[in-house]
Design a protein around this motif. Sequence first.
Motif, PDB file in Angstrom:
ATOM      1  N   GLY A 278       0.832  -1.203   0.000  1.00 57.21           N
ATOM      2  CA  GLY A 278       0.000   0.000   0.000  1.00 57.21           C
ATOM      3  C   GLY A 278       0.860   1.245   0.000  1.00 57.21           C
ATOM      4  N   PHE A 279       0.514   2.208  -0.848  1.00 59.48           N
ATOM      5  CA  PHE A 279       1.257   3.464  -0.911  1.00 59.48           C
ATOM      6  C   PHE A 279       0.382   4.587  -0.384  1.00 59.48           C
ATOM      7  CE2 PHE A 279       2.432   7.327  -3.452  1.00 59.48           C
ATOM      8  CZ  PHE A 279       3.604   7.592  -2.754  1.00 59.48           C
ATOM      9  N   LYS A 280       0.854   5.232   0.686  1.00 59.80           N
ATOM     10  CA  LYS A 280       0.089   6.291   1.325  1.00 59.80           C
ATOM     11  C   LYS A 280       0.958   7.538   1.449  1.00 59.80           C
ATOM     12  CE  LYS A 280      -2.617   2.987   4.068  1.00 59.80           C
ATOM     13  NZ  LYS A 280      -2.966   2.532   5.445  1.00 59.80           N
ATOM     14  N   PRO A 281       0.884   8.438   0.460  1.00 56.94           N
ATOM     15  CA  PRO A 281       1.664   9.674   0.578  1.00 56.94           C
ATOM     16  C   PRO A 281       1.218  10.491   1.785  1.00 56.94           C
ATOM     17  CG  PRO A 281       0.088   9.828  -1.230  1.00 56.94           C
ATOM     18  CD  PRO A 281       0.058   8.414  -0.762  1.00 56.94           C
ATOM     19  N   ARG A 282       2.153  11.193   2.380  1.00 56.61           N
ATOM     20  CA  ARG A 282       1.827  12.022   3.533  1.00 56.61           C
ATOM     21  C   ARG A 282       2.762  13.225   3.563  1.00 56.61           C
ATOM     22  NH1 ARG A 282       3.951   7.151   5.989  1.00 56.61           N
ATOM     23  NH2 ARG A 282       6.000   7.506   6.962  1.00 56.61           N
ATOM     24  N   LYS A 283       2.464  14.137   4.431  1.00 58.01           N
ATOM     25  CA  LYS A 283       3.272  15.349   4.542  1.00 58.01           C
ATOM     26  C   LYS A 283       4.673  14.970   4.996  1.00 58.01           C
ATOM     27  CE  LYS A 283       3.368  19.905   6.776  1.00 58.01           C
ATOM     28  NZ  LYS A 283       3.418  20.675   5.519  1.00 58.01           N
ATOM     29  N   ALA A 284       5.677  15.503   4.306  1.00 57.34           N
ATOM     30  CA  ALA A 284       7.056  15.142   4.603  1.00 57.34           C
ATOM     31  C   ALA A 284       7.479  15.648   5.975  1.00 57.34           C
ATOM     32  CB  ALA A 284       7.988  15.694   3.531  1.00 57.34           C
ATOM     33  N   LEU A 285       8.213  14.800   6.689  1.00 54.95           N
ATOM     34  CA  LEU A 285       8.817  15.174   7.956  1.00 54.95           C
ATOM     35  C   LEU A 285      10.210  15.732   7.698  1.00 54.95           C
ATOM     36  CD1 LEU A 285       7.912  11.903   9.900  1.00 54.95           C
ATOM     37  CD2 LEU A 285       6.694  14.087   9.998  1.00 54.95           C
ATOM     38  N   MET A 286      10.628  16.679   8.517  1.00 55.29           N
ATOM     39  CA  MET A 286      11.971  17.234   8.393  1.00 55.29           C
ATOM     40  C   MET A 286      12.936  16.383   9.201  1.00 55.29           C
ATOM     41  SD  MET A 286      13.379  21.094   9.137  1.00 55.29           S
ATOM     42  CE  MET A 286      12.194  21.800   7.999  1.00 55.29           C
ATOM     43  N   THR A 287      14.017  15.937   8.561  1.00 58.05           N
ATOM     44  CA  THR A 287      14.973  15.048   9.205  1.00 58.05           C
ATOM     45  C   THR A 287      16.400  15.547   9.012  1.00 58.05           C
ATOM     46  OG1 THR A 287      15.489  13.610   7.314  1.00 58.05           O
ATOM     47  CG2 THR A 287      13.426  13.148   8.526  1.00 58.05           C
ATOM     48  N   LEU A 288      17.335  14.806   9.589  1.00 60.31           N
ATOM     49  CA  LEU A 288      18.754  15.126   9.412  1.00 60.31           C
ATOM     50  C   LEU A 288      19.161  14.995   7.946  1.00 60.31           C
ATOM     51  CD1 LEU A 288      21.564  15.696  10.719  1.00 60.31           C
ATOM     52  CD2 LEU A 288      21.788  13.223  11.033  1.00 60.31           C
ATOM     53  N   ALA A 289      18.611  13.992   7.260  1.00 59.50           N
ATOM     54  CA  ALA A 289      18.910  13.767   5.838  1.00 59.50           C
ATOM     55  C   ALA A 289      17.875  14.501   4.998  1.00 59.50           C
ATOM     56  CB  ALA A 289      18.911  12.268   5.527  1.00 59.50           C
ATOM     57  N   ARG A 290      18.016  15.799   4.912  1.00 59.28           N
ATOM     58  CA  ARG A 290      16.955  16.644   4.356  1.00 59.28           C
ATOM     59  C   ARG A 290      16.670  16.399   2.884  1.00 59.28           C
ATOM     60  NH1 ARG A 290      17.183  22.742   6.915  1.00 59.28           N
ATOM     61  NH2 ARG A 290      16.839  22.129   9.098  1.00 59.28           N
ATOM     62  N   ALA A 291      17.682  16.028   2.128  1.00 58.81           N
ATOM     63  CA  ALA A 291      17.461  15.806   0.696  1.00 58.81           C
ATOM     64  C   ALA A 291      16.555  14.606   0.443  1.00 58.81           C
ATOM     65  CB  ALA A 291      18.790  15.635  -0.027  1.00 58.81           C
ATOM     66  N   MET A 292      16.307  13.806   1.464  1.00 58.80           N
ATOM     67  CA  MET A 292      15.424  12.652   1.345  1.00 58.80           C
ATOM     68  C   MET A 292      14.039  12.930   1.925  1.00 58.80           C
ATOM     69  SD  MET A 292      18.381   9.992   2.605  1.00 58.80           S
ATOM     70  CE  MET A 292      17.310   8.589   2.881  1.00 58.80           C
ATOM     71  N   ASP A 293      13.781  14.165   2.295  1.00 58.69           N
ATOM     72  CA  ASP A 293      12.512  14.510   2.945  1.00 58.69           C
ATOM     73  C   ASP A 293      11.420  14.714   1.902  1.00 58.69           C
ATOM     74  OD1 ASP A 293      13.793  14.355   5.342  1.00 58.69           O
ATOM     75  OD2 ASP A 293      13.914  16.519   5.686  1.00 58.69           O
TER      76      ASP A 293
ATOM     77  N   ILE B 128       8.427   2.917 -10.875  1.00 57.05           N
ATOM     78  CA  ILE B 128       8.882   1.651 -10.311  1.00 57.05           C
ATOM     79  C   ILE B 128       7.769   0.607 -10.354  1.00 57.05           C
ATOM     80  CG2 ILE B 128       9.649   0.537  -8.179  1.00 57.05           C
ATOM     81  CD1 ILE B 128      11.178   3.116  -7.533  1.00 57.05           C
ATOM     82  N   ILE B 129       6.564   1.015  -9.985  1.00 54.87           N
ATOM     83  CA  ILE B 129       5.437   0.082 -10.033  1.00 54.87           C
ATOM     84  C   ILE B 129       5.208  -0.404 -11.454  1.00 54.87           C
ATOM     85  CG2 ILE B 129       2.929  -0.093  -9.728  1.00 54.87           C
ATOM     86  CD1 ILE B 129       3.245   1.832  -7.343  1.00 54.87           C
ATOM     87  N   ASP B 130       5.311   0.512 -12.427  1.00 54.87           N
ATOM     88  CA  ASP B 130       5.082   0.135 -13.821  1.00 54.87           C
ATOM     89  C   ASP B 130       6.201  -0.759 -14.350  1.00 54.87           C
ATOM     90  OD1 ASP B 130       3.207   0.757 -16.146  1.00 54.87           O
ATOM     91  OD2 ASP B 130       5.152   1.154 -17.046  1.00 54.87           O
ATOM     92  N   LEU B 131       7.441  -0.499 -13.940  1.00 56.19           N
ATOM     93  CA  LEU B 131       8.563  -1.332 -14.367  1.00 56.19           C
ATOM     94  C   LEU B 131       8.341  -2.795 -14.012  1.00 56.19           C
ATOM     95  CD1 LEU B 131      11.808   0.696 -13.491  1.00 56.19           C
ATOM     96  CD2 LEU B 131      11.209  -0.218 -15.732  1.00 56.19           C
ATOM     97  N   TYR B 132       7.660  -3.020 -12.896  1.00 52.97           N
ATOM     98  CA  TYR B 132       7.418  -4.390 -12.419  1.00 52.97           C
ATOM     99  C   TYR B 132       5.979  -4.839 -12.654  1.00 52.97           C
ATOM    100  CZ  TYR B 132      12.070  -4.489 -10.507  1.00 52.97           C
ATOM    101  OH  TYR B 132      13.445  -4.486 -10.398  1.00 52.97           O
ATOM    102  N   ASP B 133       5.273  -4.115 -13.522  1.00 52.83           N
ATOM    103  CA  ASP B 133       3.896  -4.462 -13.869  1.00 52.83           C
ATOM    104  C   ASP B 133       3.032  -4.653 -12.626  1.00 52.83           C
ATOM    105  OD1 ASP B 133       4.439  -4.511 -16.673  1.00 52.83           O
ATOM    106  OD2 ASP B 133       5.301  -6.507 -16.444  1.00 52.83           O
ATOM    107  N   GLY B 134       3.360  -3.882 -11.596  1.00 54.89           N
ATOM    108  CA  GLY B 134       2.583  -3.957 -10.365  1.00 54.89           C
ATOM    109  C   GLY B 134       2.840  -5.198  -9.537  1.00 54.89           C
ATOM    110  N   CYS B 135       3.833  -6.017  -9.907  1.00 59.14           N
ATOM    111  CA  CYS B 135       4.110  -7.265  -9.191  1.00 59.14           C
ATOM    112  C   CYS B 135       5.041  -6.981  -8.013  1.00 59.14           C
ATOM    113  CB  CYS B 135       4.734  -8.304 -10.116  1.00 59.14           C
ATOM    114  SG  CYS B 135       5.075  -9.881  -9.295  1.00 59.14           S
TER     115      CYS B 135
END
Length: 427
Positions: free
Chosen positions: A279-294, A304-311
């Motif tokens: 299940g994919f549930k987007p949510r408001k980003a949290l601010m962390t030490l690794a900010r470029a990944m926020d 990615i889902i399409d590359l694997y045909d949803g499998c």
Amino acid sequence: MTLPQAAAGGIAPDGGLYLPDSLPRLPKAFFNNISEMSLREIAYVVANTLFGDLASSGDLKRVVDDALDFPIPLVPVSEGRFVLELFHGPTHSFKDVGSRFMAGLLPLVSSDGTAGSNIIVATSGDSGGAVADGFRRAASTRVFVLFPKGILTRGQVGLFATLRNVVAVEVDGNFDDCQSLALEALGESLRDPSRPRLTSGNSVNPARQLPSIIYYFHAYASALRENPDTEGVVISVPCGNLGNLSAGLMAKKMGLPVKRFVAANNANDEFVEYLRTGGFKPRKALMTLARAMDVGNPSNIARIIDLYDGCLERLRGDVDGCSLTDDQIARTMRGVYDSTGYILEPQGAAAFRALDFSLRPGETGIALAGAAPGLFADAVEGVLGIRPQLSRSDQQSGGRQPFRVEKIPATQSALQRVLNTYTNTKS
């Protein structure tokens, strides 16, 4: 839809992302010799395989030589573990590879031989500087960089806000707000001819993302040189908007014989949760030490889902996932520095620590380090007590001006006012 058409806008009119119908597999002979090949030699083979139908071999070689005029070293850090330093380009970020390649590729594949007159890019740290620098020599191109208020360092903003052909737009919101604004503006420009015509500079644009495939083959080749008898190569990727990981998975579809990838999330672990539950549930980003990944709503998950045909099971076979706390990331930075003297910035540290959750005896682990520690000097100093410095390659005077930043609320109407102002003038 052709690649030139997809590259011209970056996204589909309905807001969806483009993905090649199929990815060509590289011949076995390529892998027989790959450990003896240089970065540019590997890049030329991959580029010719991807784009050979669109541009001549000579033109592609010039793009490769121009875009990859810096090293991408594989650095040993501990037994069986390496860091791929992707930050030796002009803006000290892995995004220099895709951005510089895109700037060279667009004129070759566009119908009128231009690089796109208006580029729009949302950035959580590195994309803005990389895309702006990639197009700095395209005098007729305007680059609009949307960045969240209070997130980027002054040094990061300075990489793009001081270039004459760049409009820096500070958004009162987070990266997801910036990305939503950019995607909506792109969609409007495709649907409404009266709007300024825009091209995406983010990894949603296949012209920027596909070249990132190159350094995965280079990483594999470098690992074989270091350890020809390895039980397998595992590549750990720090994940934010998932463009980097999806490029790696495309490389695997093209025949890259890595055993698996590790997706390293921080507390914004929507992708790891998807791997766990489906299940994919987007949510408001949290601010962390690794900010470029926020990033709370990574757009490239659709690819990615399409590359694997949803499998999900096939995806799980190729990707392990783990999420890391700020404390785990900081302890990794301290542990690596204390034992080896090597400095990891937070995103690279997340990828390095994630190898703990996946690497097996005899395997070779590669952590991608996408940014120079000096780009995150405050974070590194806060953890290690030392302040890393950037090299001065970003201080070229050509095309520089004083800081200029437009400040807007996170609304499409405010962004359209800025776009209209700068696309209707020559300033």
